[in-house]
Design a protein around this motif. Structure first.
Motif: not given
Length: 205
Positions: A23-46
């Motif tokens: 039985l070959v198990q395919t590892p689950p894909p690595v899901i990168q956290p979405d940091d877009t809201p954090k980046r947009m917050g920085i942009l707005q503050n800047a």
């Protein structure tokens, strides 16, 4: 009788064939956290400080945005260990270098951009790529890889440009792609454009 042996052989083949399957198990894909809201917050503050004197200098401006954005770059406590002199921009660079958060390609909105040797006082003593004297926050990246960044310069928080693909040009196809970081003689003006001082980008946490 032959038919009997053929049936037995077929049965053995099927049994042994199945026993070899694993039985070959395919590892689950690595899901990168979405940091877009954090980046947009920085942009707005800047950008809300654009055209204002808030922060007082380049590192003061970054520190102000860092505080308003819930410390995506550093905390005061951890930064205190990385000062070599009075330069906060250099301390921020040293901290990010220790944390493997410096990089040189494919910048992202909200990340930091570091420049070296922009201040003659420090450039004379130690002119090198990690002699950090200036810092800004990336606000936009164009398709032609022109990086827009906001930084405290000439007494205000202004937006400048840098394109490492055309390091000696101010404009390309009637578009501004590089800003001057300081004044230079006309025949050596390209030496004072942003790419000449670029050191590294610094990622958020």
């Amino acid at each position: 009788m032959k038919l009997f042996y053929l049936i037995i052989l077929a049965f053995l083949f099927l049994v042994t064939g199945c026993s070899q399957k694993t039985l070959v198990q395919t590892p689950p894909p690595v899901i990168q956290p979405d940091d877009t809201p954090k980046r947009m917050g920085i942009l707005q503050n800047a950008l809300k400080h654009h055209g204002k004197k808030d922060g007082g200098d380049c590192s003061g401006f970054v520190t102000l945005v860092n505080k308003e954005s819930f410390a995506p770059y550093f905390t005061t406590e951890e930064l205190n260990e990385y000062f070599e002199d009075s330069r906060r921009s250099l301390a921020i660079y040293n901290l990010l270098e220790t944390q493997n958060r410096l990089y040189h390609e494919k910048p992202k909105v909200g990340d930091l951009v570091f420049f070296a040797n922009t201040v003659k006082e420090y450039a004379k003593a130690k002119k090198s790529v990690d002699n950090i004297t200036h810092i800004g926050i990336i606000t936009k990246i164009d398709n032609d890889e022109t990086v827009h960044f906001i930084h405290h310069t000439k007494g205000k928080n202004l937006i400048s440009q840098m394109n490492l693909n055309y390091p000696t040009d101010v404009n390309y196809e009637e578009k501004k792609i590089n800003s001057y970081m300081e004044k230079c003689p006309k025949n050596e003006g390209y030496l004072c454009l942003a790419p000449a001082y670029f050191s590294a980008y610094g990622s958020i946490k």
